[in-house]
Design a protein around this motif. Sequence first.
Motif, PDB file in Angstrom:
ATOM      1  N   ALA A  72       0.830  -1.202   0.000  1.00  0.00           N
ATOM      2  CA  ALA A  72       0.000   0.000   0.000  1.00  0.00           C
ATOM      3  C   ALA A  72       0.866   1.255   0.000  1.00  0.00           C
ATOM      4  CB  ALA A  72      -0.942   0.007   1.205  1.00  0.00           C
ATOM      5  N   GLN A  73       1.991   1.201   0.696  1.00  0.00           N
ATOM      6  CA  GLN A  73       2.876   2.358   0.744  1.00  0.00           C
ATOM      7  C   GLN A  73       3.528   2.630  -0.612  1.00  0.00           C
ATOM      8  OE1 GLN A  73       5.204   1.161   4.147  1.00  0.00           O
ATOM      9  NE2 GLN A  73       3.810   2.206   5.553  1.00  0.00           N
ATOM     10  N   LEU A  74       3.588   1.616  -1.470  1.00  0.00           N
ATOM     11  CA  LEU A  74       4.082   1.811  -2.829  1.00  0.00           C
ATOM     12  C   LEU A  74       2.986   2.356  -3.749  1.00  0.00           C
ATOM     13  CD1 LEU A  74       6.058  -1.517  -3.365  1.00  0.00           C
ATOM     14  CD2 LEU A  74       7.028   0.764  -2.991  1.00  0.00           C
ATOM     15  N   PHE A  75       1.763   1.882  -3.534  1.00  0.00           N
ATOM     16  CA  PHE A  75       0.659   2.210  -4.433  1.00  0.00           C
ATOM     17  C   PHE A  75      -0.049   3.519  -4.099  1.00  0.00           C
ATOM     18  CE2 PHE A  75       0.017  -2.612  -4.973  1.00  0.00           C
ATOM     19  CZ  PHE A  75       0.879  -2.654  -6.042  1.00  0.00           C
ATOM     20  N   VAL A  76      -0.188   3.854  -2.833  1.00  0.00           N
ATOM     21  CA  VAL A  76      -0.979   5.008  -2.407  1.00  0.00           C
ATOM     22  C   VAL A  76      -0.030   6.121  -1.961  1.00  0.00           C
ATOM     23  CG1 VAL A  76      -2.762   5.860  -0.844  1.00  0.00           C
ATOM     24  CG2 VAL A  76      -2.871   3.507  -1.702  1.00  0.00           C
ATOM     25  N   THR A  77      -0.080   7.234  -2.687  1.00  0.00           N
ATOM     26  CA  THR A  77       0.798   8.357  -2.381  1.00  0.00           C
ATOM     27  C   THR A  77      -0.043   9.589  -2.057  1.00  0.00           C
ATOM     28  OG1 THR A  77       0.901   9.141  -4.659  1.00  0.00           O
ATOM     29  CG2 THR A  77       2.497   7.433  -4.018  1.00  0.00           C
ATOM     30  N   ASP A  78       0.633  10.673  -1.762  1.00  0.00           N
ATOM     31  CA  ASP A  78      -0.071  11.925  -1.467  1.00  0.00           C
ATOM     32  C   ASP A  78      -0.927  12.397  -2.649  1.00  0.00           C
ATOM     33  OD1 ASP A  78       0.882  12.041   1.109  1.00  0.00           O
ATOM     34  OD2 ASP A  78       2.563  13.358   0.612  1.00  0.00           O
ATOM     35  N   VAL A  79      -0.574  12.010  -3.857  1.00  0.00           N
ATOM     36  CA  VAL A  79      -1.348  12.374  -5.044  1.00  0.00           C
ATOM     37  C   VAL A  79      -2.752  11.764  -4.965  1.00  0.00           C
ATOM     38  CG1 VAL A  79      -1.461  12.128  -7.563  1.00  0.00           C
ATOM     39  CG2 VAL A  79       0.716  12.620  -6.457  1.00  0.00           C
TER      40      VAL A  79
END
Length: 115
Positions: A72-79
């Motif tokens: 999830a930390q790779l897929f979900v960013t501040d964008v």
Amino acid sequence: MLRDRATEVLGVWVGAVNHPGMVSIGDRHLTAPMVAAAGAIEIAVHGWDVARACGEQHPIPALMAEELLDLAQLFVTDVDRPHRFARPKTLARRASAQDHLLAYLGRDPNWPTAP
């Protein structure tokens, strides 16, 4: 029926891990294992959402939650925030892997709270 479908998805995922092909989603091109990993996050977290909405307690297994959090930390960013996901919730370091996964994706791991 949900269990059968989840088992089917797991079977496809196992096959996808060794699949060298690419999957096109809109203008994006991803490896089959990346698509399967995103699907695993979706199934686990939305399954938790549905269980909680129904008043049930069905935790995400600890080892699975740890792996899904890394993904999830790779897929979900501040964008992706706040349009697709809420801001991450703050938790104590000692909270469970499930709670950290849910909090990272903007969910309150204690929802719904007792009155």
